[in-house]
Each structure stands twice: as structure tokens, then as C-alpha cells.
Write a protein that holds these residues in place. Structure first.
Motif, PDB file in Angstrom:
ATOM      1  N   LYS A 183       0.827  -1.211   0.000  1.00  0.00           N
ATOM      2  CA  LYS A 183       0.000   0.000   0.000  1.00  0.00           C
ATOM      3  C   LYS A 183       0.860   1.261   0.000  1.00  0.00           C
ATOM      4  CE  LYS A 183      -4.057   1.803   2.311  1.00  0.00           C
ATOM      5  NZ  LYS A 183      -4.991   1.629   3.430  1.00  0.00           N
ATOM      6  N   SER A 184       1.993   1.227   0.685  1.00  0.00           N
ATOM      7  CA  SER A 184       2.856   2.418   0.727  1.00  0.00           C
ATOM      8  C   SER A 184       3.600   2.627  -0.584  1.00  0.00           C
ATOM      9  CB  SER A 184       3.860   2.293   1.875  1.00  0.00           C
ATOM     10  OG  SER A 184       4.782   1.256   1.599  1.00  0.00           O
ATOM     11  N   THR A 185       3.882   1.568  -1.330  1.00  0.00           N
ATOM     12  CA  THR A 185       4.623   1.719  -2.588  1.00  0.00           C
ATOM     13  C   THR A 185       3.715   1.900  -3.799  1.00  0.00           C
ATOM     14  OG1 THR A 185       4.714  -0.686  -2.869  1.00  0.00           O
ATOM     15  CG2 THR A 185       6.575   0.369  -1.750  1.00  0.00           C
ATOM     16  N   MET A 186       2.426   1.696  -3.654  1.00  0.00           N
ATOM     17  CA  MET A 186       1.515   1.842  -4.788  1.00  0.00           C
ATOM     18  C   MET A 186       1.271   3.317  -5.100  1.00  0.00           C
ATOM     19  SD  MET A 186      -1.410  -1.086  -4.282  1.00  0.00           S
ATOM     20  CE  MET A 186      -2.540  -0.112  -5.192  1.00  0.00           C
ATOM     21  N   THR A 187       1.004   3.597  -6.341  1.00  0.00           N
ATOM     22  CA  THR A 187       0.656   4.954  -6.763  1.00  0.00           C
ATOM     23  C   THR A 187      -0.797   5.218  -6.377  1.00  0.00           C
ATOM     24  OG1 THR A 187       2.124   4.611  -8.627  1.00  0.00           O
ATOM     25  CG2 THR A 187       0.663   6.497  -8.749  1.00  0.00           C
ATOM     26  N   GLN A 188      -1.069   6.455  -5.997  1.00  0.00           N
ATOM     27  CA  GLN A 188      -2.415   6.802  -5.532  1.00  0.00           C
ATOM     28  C   GLN A 188      -3.432   6.710  -6.679  1.00  0.00           C
ATOM     29  OE1 GLN A 188      -3.190   7.343  -2.388  1.00  0.00           O
ATOM     30  NE2 GLN A 188      -1.044   7.000  -1.842  1.00  0.00           N
ATOM     31  N   PRO A 189      -4.662   6.304  -6.401  1.00  0.00           N
ATOM     32  CA  PRO A 189      -5.687   6.183  -7.451  1.00  0.00           C
ATOM     33  C   PRO A 189      -6.023   7.515  -8.121  1.00  0.00           C
ATOM     34  CG  PRO A 189      -6.414   5.092  -5.426  1.00  0.00           C
ATOM     35  CD  PRO A 189      -5.133   5.797  -5.123  1.00  0.00           C
ATOM     36  N   GLU A 190      -5.894   8.632  -7.398  1.00  0.00           N
ATOM     37  CA  GLU A 190      -6.195   9.934  -7.991  1.00  0.00           C
ATOM     38  C   GLU A 190      -5.236  10.251  -9.136  1.00  0.00           C
ATOM     39  OE1 GLU A 190      -5.708   9.651  -4.587  1.00  0.00           O
ATOM     40  OE2 GLU A 190      -7.850   9.549  -4.114  1.00  0.00           O
ATOM     41  N   PHE A 191      -3.974   9.853  -8.974  1.00  0.00           N
ATOM     42  CA  PHE A 191      -2.991  10.071 -10.039  1.00  0.00           C
ATOM     43  C   PHE A 191      -3.409   9.340 -11.309  1.00  0.00           C
ATOM     44  CE2 PHE A 191       0.691   8.404 -12.319  1.00  0.00           C
ATOM     45  CZ  PHE A 191       1.282   9.587 -12.725  1.00  0.00           C
ATOM     46  N   TRP A 192      -3.834   8.085 -11.169  1.00  0.00           N
ATOM     47  CA  TRP A 192      -4.233   7.307 -12.349  1.00  0.00           C
ATOM     48  C   TRP A 192      -5.509   7.858 -12.970  1.00  0.00           C
ATOM     49  CZ3 TRP A 192      -0.472   5.038 -14.387  1.00  0.00           C
ATOM     50  CH2 TRP A 192       0.504   4.406 -13.632  1.00  0.00           C
ATOM     51  N   LYS A 193      -6.406   8.376 -12.115  1.00  0.00           N
ATOM     52  CA  LYS A 193      -7.641   8.965 -12.636  1.00  0.00           C
ATOM     53  C   LYS A 193      -7.332  10.217 -13.456  1.00  0.00           C
ATOM     54  CE  LYS A 193     -12.166  10.475 -11.037  1.00  0.00           C
ATOM     55  NZ  LYS A 193     -13.004  10.737  -9.863  1.00  0.00           N
ATOM     56  N   ASP A 194      -6.449  11.074 -12.942  1.00  0.00           N
ATOM     57  CA  ASP A 194      -6.066  12.285 -13.672  1.00  0.00           C
ATOM     58  C   ASP A 194      -5.332  11.941 -14.971  1.00  0.00           C
ATOM     59  OD1 ASP A 194      -7.179  13.768 -11.666  1.00  0.00           O
ATOM     60  OD2 ASP A 194      -5.268  14.175 -10.637  1.00  0.00           O
ATOM     61  N   THR A 195      -4.444  10.964 -14.908  1.00  0.00           N
ATOM     62  CA  THR A 195      -3.704  10.555 -16.101  1.00  0.00           C
ATOM     63  C   THR A 195      -4.645  10.002 -17.154  1.00  0.00           C
ATOM     64  OG1 THR A 195      -1.805  10.034 -14.697  1.00  0.00           O
ATOM     65  CG2 THR A 195      -1.800   9.126 -16.921  1.00  0.00           C
ATOM     66  N   ALA A 196      -5.610   9.191 -16.760  1.00  0.00           N
ATOM     67  CA  ALA A 196      -6.566   8.617 -17.706  1.00  0.00           C
ATOM     68  C   ALA A 196      -7.421   9.713 -18.343  1.00  0.00           C
ATOM     69  CB  ALA A 196      -7.449   7.590 -17.007  1.00  0.00           C
ATOM     70  N   PHE A 197      -7.810  10.742 -17.538  1.00  0.00           N
ATOM     71  CA  PHE A 197      -8.613  11.835 -18.085  1.00  0.00           C
ATOM     72  C   PHE A 197      -7.807  12.659 -19.091  1.00  0.00           C
ATOM     73  CE2 PHE A 197     -10.377  16.161 -17.968  1.00  0.00           C
ATOM     74  CZ  PHE A 197     -11.659  15.864 -18.400  1.00  0.00           C
ATOM     75  N   LYS A 198      -6.530  12.939 -18.775  1.00  0.00           N
ATOM     76  CA  LYS A 198      -5.673  13.662 -19.726  1.00  0.00           C
ATOM     77  C   LYS A 198      -5.514  12.871 -21.019  1.00  0.00           C
ATOM     78  CE  LYS A 198      -2.954  16.090 -16.249  1.00  0.00           C
ATOM     79  NZ  LYS A 198      -1.657  16.160 -15.580  1.00  0.00           N
ATOM     80  N   HIS A 199      -5.347  11.578 -20.884  1.00  0.00           N
ATOM     81  CA  HIS A 199      -5.223  10.730 -22.073  1.00  0.00           C
ATOM     82  C   HIS A 199      -6.498  10.766 -22.909  1.00  0.00           C
ATOM     83  CE1 HIS A 199      -5.285   6.875 -24.304  1.00  0.00           C
ATOM     84  NE2 HIS A 199      -4.022   7.165 -24.501  1.00  0.00           N
TER      85      HIS A 199
END
Length: 162
Positions: A91-107
Motif C-alpha cells: 500500500k505504501s509503494t503503490m501509486t495513488q488512485p487519484e494520479f491514475w484517474k487524472d492521467t486517464a482523463f488527460k489521455h
């Protein structure tokens, strides 16, 4: 024997004397009958040495150890609701879900923009050129007989000669 072969053998003279017109089969089942019976009277001895079939080979030992290990893992493994050291580390080494959500929206936005540009290029057409049959008519208009308030000028029209 076919009729054509038989007719050819009868009509064609043989080159060697003493050759019969009927050919015998070279692989006859009666040709080796005496030799074939000799094999049935002898005993067949297998000269291969086979290992004894036992269950204390390394393969079976590994199967038993793996089975015991799997049973022990399921018996002593923590429940999914418990926080273990491994779960905390992951859990400490995983990337936060908000980052992936923002990246997916930019894509998504960039993909839509790219598809709009692709459609623009694919649907592009040269400018429409109006070709008149008699372009000299622009130079021959009459300034008379025009309705009141309308001033017709064709000064900016350029006639191209092809």
C-alpha cells in the motif's frame, strides 16, 4: 492386370527370351512362411533394465512437501481483512488512485483532440472553384436596369485565363 497392359505385352515382342508374360509379386505372403514360423518358437527376452516403481523417489517427496506447505499456508495465512506487513508495504509503494484517474482523463482529452485533428485532415478538400462557361460576361454587364439601392460592382472579380 489391366487390359491395356495385357494387350501391350502380347503385341510387343519381348527382348529377352524366356521371360514370362505374367509377373509374380515380389512381396508374396507365402514366400517367407517357413522363416516366419521360427520366430514363434523362440522366447523373446527384453534386455532393458527398468527401475522399480516406488513412491520414495524425489518427485513424490517434492509433491508431499508442496502439499503440506499449501495446507499450512491456508491454515496460518492472515485473513483478507487483517493488515499485515506485506499489505502495508504494498500500500505504501503503490501509486495513488487519484494520479491514475487524472492521467486517464488527460489521455482521454488528448485522444479526442487527436481524433478531431485526424478527421479534419481526412475530410479536407481544396477550395471550391466556380468555373463559368463564358467569364467574359463579367466585363460586359450593363450598369443600367438595376434595382434602386443596389450597386453592382465586379471590380474585385479576377478572370483567370486557363
Amino acid at each position: 492386370m489391366s487390359v491395356a497392359r495385357a494387350a501391350g505385352a502380347v503385341l510387343r515382342p519381348t527382348q529377352r527370351a524366356g521371360i514370362s508374360l505374367v509377373q509374380h509379386r515380389a512381396a508374396s505372403s507365402h514366400a517367407h512362411e517357413d522363416h516366419h514360423d521360427d520366430h514363434h518358437h523362440e522366447e523373446y527376452h527384453d534386455s532393458n533394465v527398468y527401475e522399480p516403481e516406488v513412491f520414495n523417489t524425489p518427485f513424490w517427496r517434492r509433491v508431499v512437501v508442496a502439499g503440506v506447505g499449501i495446507v499450512a499456508f491456508y491454515k496460518f495465512a492472515p485473513e483478507p481483512t487483517e493488515d499485515t506487513l506485506i499489505a502495508k508495504y504494498i500500500k505504501s509503494t503503490m501509486t495513488q488512485p487519484e494520479f491514475w484517474k487524472d492521467t486517464a482523463f488527460k489521455h482521454l482529452v488528448l485522444s479526442a483532440q487527436g481524433s478531431d485533428e485526424t478527421l479534419l485532415v481526412a475530410d479536407a478538400k481544396p477550395p471550391v472553384v466556380h468555373r463559368y462557361r463564358f467569364p467574359q460576361r463579367f466585363e460586359q454587364f450593363s450598369p443600367h436596369s438595376n434595382p434602386v439601392g443596389i450597386k453592382l460592382t465586379v471590380d474585385d472579380v479576377v478572370v483567370k485565363r486557363d
